[in-house]
Design a protein around this motif. Sequence first.
Motif, PDB file in Angstrom:
ATOM      1  N   LYS A   1      30.743 -19.353 -25.618  1.00  0.00           N
ATOM      2  CA  LYS A   1      32.047 -19.260 -26.280  1.00  0.00           C
ATOM      3  C   LYS A   1      32.158 -17.939 -27.054  1.00  0.00           C
ATOM      4  CE  LYS A   1      32.628 -24.223 -26.938  1.00  0.00           C
ATOM      5  NZ  LYS A   1      32.676 -25.296 -27.932  1.00  0.00           N
ATOM      6  N   LEU A   2      31.087 -17.583 -27.736  1.00  0.00           N
ATOM      7  CA  LEU A   2      31.102 -16.333 -28.496  1.00  0.00           C
ATOM      8  C   LEU A   2      31.259 -15.134 -27.570  1.00  0.00           C
ATOM      9  CD1 LEU A   2      28.308 -17.067 -31.121  1.00  0.00           C
ATOM     10  CD2 LEU A   2      30.761 -16.892 -31.537  1.00  0.00           C
ATOM     11  N   ALA A   3      30.602 -15.175 -26.434  1.00  0.00           N
ATOM     12  CA  ALA A   3      30.728 -14.079 -25.478  1.00  0.00           C
ATOM     13  C   ALA A   3      32.164 -14.000 -24.962  1.00  0.00           C
ATOM     14  CB  ALA A   3      29.754 -14.275 -24.316  1.00  0.00           C
ATOM     15  N   GLU A   4      32.780 -15.161 -24.687  1.00  0.00           N
ATOM     16  CA  GLU A   4      34.170 -15.179 -24.229  1.00  0.00           C
ATOM     17  C   GLU A   4      35.102 -14.636 -25.313  1.00  0.00           C
ATOM     18  OE1 GLU A   4      37.457 -18.447 -22.660  1.00  0.00           O
ATOM     19  OE2 GLU A   4      35.358 -19.023 -22.881  1.00  0.00           O
ATOM     20  N   MET A   5      34.851 -15.036 -26.574  1.00  0.00           N
ATOM     21  CA  MET A   5      35.672 -14.538 -27.679  1.00  0.00           C
ATOM     22  C   MET A   5      35.541 -13.028 -27.823  1.00  0.00           C
ATOM     23  SD  MET A   5      35.317 -17.389 -30.721  1.00  0.00           S
ATOM     24  CE  MET A   5      35.389 -16.119 -31.926  1.00  0.00           C
ATOM     25  N   VAL A   6      34.339 -12.525 -27.731  1.00  0.00           N
ATOM     26  CA  VAL A   6      34.111 -11.081 -27.857  1.00  0.00           C
ATOM     27  C   VAL A   6      34.820 -10.350 -26.723  1.00  0.00           C
ATOM     28  CG1 VAL A   6      32.348  -9.281 -27.727  1.00  0.00           C
ATOM     29  CG2 VAL A   6      31.989 -11.266 -29.189  1.00  0.00           C
ATOM     30  N   THR A   7      34.766 -10.916 -25.513  1.00  0.00           N
ATOM     31  CA  THR A   7      35.450 -10.299 -24.374  1.00  0.00           C
ATOM     32  C   THR A   7      36.952 -10.246 -24.621  1.00  0.00           C
ATOM     33  OG1 THR A   7      33.736 -11.119 -22.890  1.00  0.00           O
ATOM     34  CG2 THR A   7      35.820 -10.455 -21.892  1.00  0.00           C
ATOM     35  N   LEU A   8      37.529 -11.358 -25.081  1.00  0.00           N
ATOM     36  CA  LEU A   8      38.967 -11.385 -25.363  1.00  0.00           C
ATOM     37  C   LEU A   8      39.335 -10.420 -26.483  1.00  0.00           C
ATOM     38  CD1 LEU A   8      39.738 -15.213 -25.105  1.00  0.00           C
ATOM     39  CD2 LEU A   8      40.469 -13.409 -23.546  1.00  0.00           C
ATOM     40  N   MET A   9      38.521 -10.371 -27.518  1.00  0.00           N
ATOM     41  CA  MET A   9      38.793  -9.462 -28.629  1.00  0.00           C
ATOM     42  C   MET A   9      38.690  -8.013 -28.170  1.00  0.00           C
ATOM     43  SD  MET A   9      36.928 -11.558 -31.732  1.00  0.00           S
ATOM     44  CE  MET A   9      36.789 -10.153 -32.764  1.00  0.00           C
ATOM     45  N   THR A  10      37.765  -7.733 -27.289  1.00  0.00           N
ATOM     46  CA  THR A  10      37.625  -6.378 -26.758  1.00  0.00           C
ATOM     47  C   THR A  10      38.850  -6.002 -25.942  1.00  0.00           C
ATOM     48  OG1 THR A  10      35.234  -6.617 -26.695  1.00  0.00           O
ATOM     49  CG2 THR A  10      36.171  -4.872 -25.359  1.00  0.00           C
ATOM     50  N   LYS A  11      39.326  -6.938 -25.105  1.00  0.00           N
ATOM     51  CA  LYS A  11      40.532  -6.683 -24.315  1.00  0.00           C
ATOM     52  C   LYS A  11      41.735  -6.464 -25.225  1.00  0.00           C
ATOM     53  CE  LYS A  11      39.122  -9.149 -20.144  1.00  0.00           C
ATOM     54  NZ  LYS A  11      39.356 -10.337 -19.296  1.00  0.00           N
ATOM     55  N   ALA A  12      41.860  -7.288 -26.276  1.00  0.00           N
ATOM     56  CA  ALA A  12      42.973  -7.132 -27.223  1.00  0.00           C
ATOM     57  C   ALA A  12      42.889  -5.785 -27.930  1.00  0.00           C
ATOM     58  CB  ALA A  12      42.969  -8.278 -28.231  1.00  0.00           C
ATOM     59  N   TYR A  13      41.694  -5.391 -28.307  1.00  0.00           N
ATOM     60  CA  TYR A  13      41.503  -4.099 -28.962  1.00  0.00           C
ATOM     61  C   TYR A  13      41.889  -2.958 -28.026  1.00  0.00           C
ATOM     62  CZ  TYR A  13      39.246  -0.015 -30.969  1.00  0.00           C
ATOM     63  OH  TYR A  13      39.015   1.225 -31.457  1.00  0.00           O
ATOM     64  N   ASP A  14      41.433  -3.052 -26.772  1.00  0.00           N
ATOM     65  CA  ASP A  14      41.771  -2.006 -25.796  1.00  0.00           C
ATOM     66  C   ASP A  14      43.279  -1.930 -25.579  1.00  0.00           C
ATOM     67  OD1 ASP A  14      39.096  -1.413 -25.502  1.00  0.00           O
ATOM     68  OD2 ASP A  14      38.841  -2.584 -23.663  1.00  0.00           O
ATOM     69  N   PHE A  15      43.924  -3.098 -25.497  1.00  0.00           N
ATOM     70  CA  PHE A  15      45.376  -3.138 -25.318  1.00  0.00           C
ATOM     71  C   PHE A  15      46.079  -2.489 -26.514  1.00  0.00           C
ATOM     72  CE2 PHE A  15      49.428  -5.429 -25.925  1.00  0.00           C
ATOM     73  CZ  PHE A  15      50.071  -5.033 -24.767  1.00  0.00           C
ATOM     74  N   ALA A  16      45.665  -2.870 -27.718  1.00  0.00           N
ATOM     75  CA  ALA A  16      46.274  -2.300 -28.929  1.00  0.00           C
ATOM     76  C   ALA A  16      46.023  -0.792 -29.001  1.00  0.00           C
ATOM     77  CB  ALA A  16      45.720  -2.996 -30.175  1.00  0.00           C
ATOM     78  N   GLN A  17      44.856  -0.379 -28.610  1.00  0.00           N
ATOM     79  CA  GLN A  17      44.520   1.051 -28.628  1.00  0.00           C
ATOM     80  C   GLN A  17      45.396   1.813 -27.637  1.00  0.00           C
ATOM     81  OE1 GLN A  17      42.413   2.240 -30.820  1.00  0.00           O
ATOM     82  NE2 GLN A  17      42.554   4.339 -30.168  1.00  0.00           N
ATOM     83  N   ASN A  18      45.605   1.226 -26.460  1.00  0.00           N
ATOM     84  CA  ASN A  18      46.470   1.866 -25.461  1.00  0.00           C
ATOM     85  C   ASN A  18      47.905   1.972 -25.961  1.00  0.00           C
ATOM     86  OD1 ASN A  18      44.418   2.288 -23.624  1.00  0.00           O
ATOM     87  ND2 ASN A  18      44.763   0.370 -22.549  1.00  0.00           N
ATOM     88  N   ILE A  19      48.379   0.929 -26.591  1.00  0.00           N
ATOM     89  CA  ILE A  19      49.747   0.944 -27.128  1.00  0.00           C
ATOM     90  C   ILE A  19      49.865   1.984 -28.243  1.00  0.00           C
ATOM     91  CG2 ILE A  19      51.379  -0.398 -28.514  1.00  0.00           C
ATOM     92  CD1 ILE A  19      50.673  -2.799 -26.832  1.00  0.00           C
ATOM     93  N   ALA A  20      48.881   2.016 -29.118  1.00  0.00           N
ATOM     94  CA  ALA A  20      48.936   2.923 -30.264  1.00  0.00           C
ATOM     95  C   ALA A  20      48.874   4.386 -29.851  1.00  0.00           C
ATOM     96  CB  ALA A  20      47.794   2.612 -31.230  1.00  0.00           C
ATOM     97  N   THR A  21      48.303   4.676 -28.701  1.00  0.00           N
ATOM     98  CA  THR A  21      48.169   6.072 -28.281  1.00  0.00           C
ATOM     99  C   THR A  21      49.156   6.456 -27.184  1.00  0.00           C
ATOM    100  OG1 THR A  21      46.425   5.433 -26.720  1.00  0.00           O
ATOM    101  CG2 THR A  21      45.726   6.173 -28.908  1.00  0.00           C
ATOM    102  N   ASP A  22      50.005   5.522 -26.752  1.00  0.00           N
ATOM    103  CA  ASP A  22      50.979   5.796 -25.692  1.00  0.00           C
ATOM    104  C   ASP A  22      52.212   6.466 -26.296  1.00  0.00           C
ATOM    105  OD1 ASP A  22      52.575   5.891 -23.482  1.00  0.00           O
ATOM    106  OD2 ASP A  22      52.515   3.739 -23.056  1.00  0.00           O
ATOM    107  N   LYS A  23      52.340   7.760 -26.078  1.00  0.00           N
ATOM    108  CA  LYS A  23      53.432   8.546 -26.669  1.00  0.00           C
ATOM    109  C   LYS A  23      54.792   8.085 -26.142  1.00  0.00           C
ATOM    110  CE  LYS A  23      50.725  11.452 -28.862  1.00  0.00           C
ATOM    111  NZ  LYS A  23      50.492  11.260 -30.256  1.00  0.00           N
ATOM    112  N   VAL A  24      54.874   7.768 -24.850  1.00  0.00           N
ATOM    113  CA  VAL A  24      56.148   7.351 -24.253  1.00  0.00           C
ATOM    114  C   VAL A  24      56.619   6.048 -24.890  1.00  0.00           C
ATOM    115  CG1 VAL A  24      57.257   6.607 -22.104  1.00  0.00           C
ATOM    116  CG2 VAL A  24      55.658   8.533 -22.083  1.00  0.00           C
ATOM    117  N   LEU A  25      55.710   5.084 -25.036  1.00  0.00           N
ATOM    118  CA  LEU A  25      56.061   3.800 -25.647  1.00  0.00           C
ATOM    119  C   LEU A  25      56.496   3.983 -27.101  1.00  0.00           C
ATOM    120  CD1 LEU A  25      56.176   0.702 -25.334  1.00  0.00           C
ATOM    121  CD2 LEU A  25      53.845   0.659 -26.206  1.00  0.00           C
ATOM    122  N   ILE A  26      55.779   4.818 -27.829  1.00  0.00           N
ATOM    123  CA  ILE A  26      56.121   5.066 -29.237  1.00  0.00           C
ATOM    124  C   ILE A  26      57.503   5.701 -29.331  1.00  0.00           C
ATOM    125  CG2 ILE A  26      55.511   6.457 -31.254  1.00  0.00           C
ATOM    126  CD1 ILE A  26      52.556   5.987 -30.486  1.00  0.00           C
TER     127      ILE A  26
END
Length: 146
Positions: A45-70
């Motif tokens: 379960k912890l490994a699954e949570m870490v995987t999901l949190m990593t995906k969420a972090y990557d998604f947020a990072q992509n959004i935060a650095t996407d100039k077109v979206l901003i």
Amino acid sequence: MSQPSAGQEIAASLVDEKQSLDVLDQLMKPEVQQSLTVLVDNLPKLAEMVTLMTKAYDFAQNIATDKVLINDFAQGIGEFVKPVQEKAKGIASAAIEAGERSQEAAGSTVGLFAMLKMLKDPEVQKTLRFAQAFLSVLSERKNENA
């Protein structure tokens, strides 16, 4: 730099040994063993949570650095705010103009017939209905809280 002396090496090894004994002492405690058992049981379960949190972090990072979206987001907010801003400016300029007019007419008095004439104005009627409803709501809320 100088080489550590034999005494320093012995002191360092004693510190390392004491720390490892402290860790072993901690691991021998039943509450620590129970916590480790729970942790090991929940590793999938912890490994699954870490995987999901990593995906969420990557998604947020992509959004935060996407100039077109901003830029699109900023333009969307600008389109929403612009009409509100223009309306607020219009109301503010009307208030300023009304203040100036009232200062110009400060020497004159408003008589009874002028007030009766004003009462027929649809805007005055609308304002009076709003004031009456507003005061009614305030009264109801005051009675509810009392």
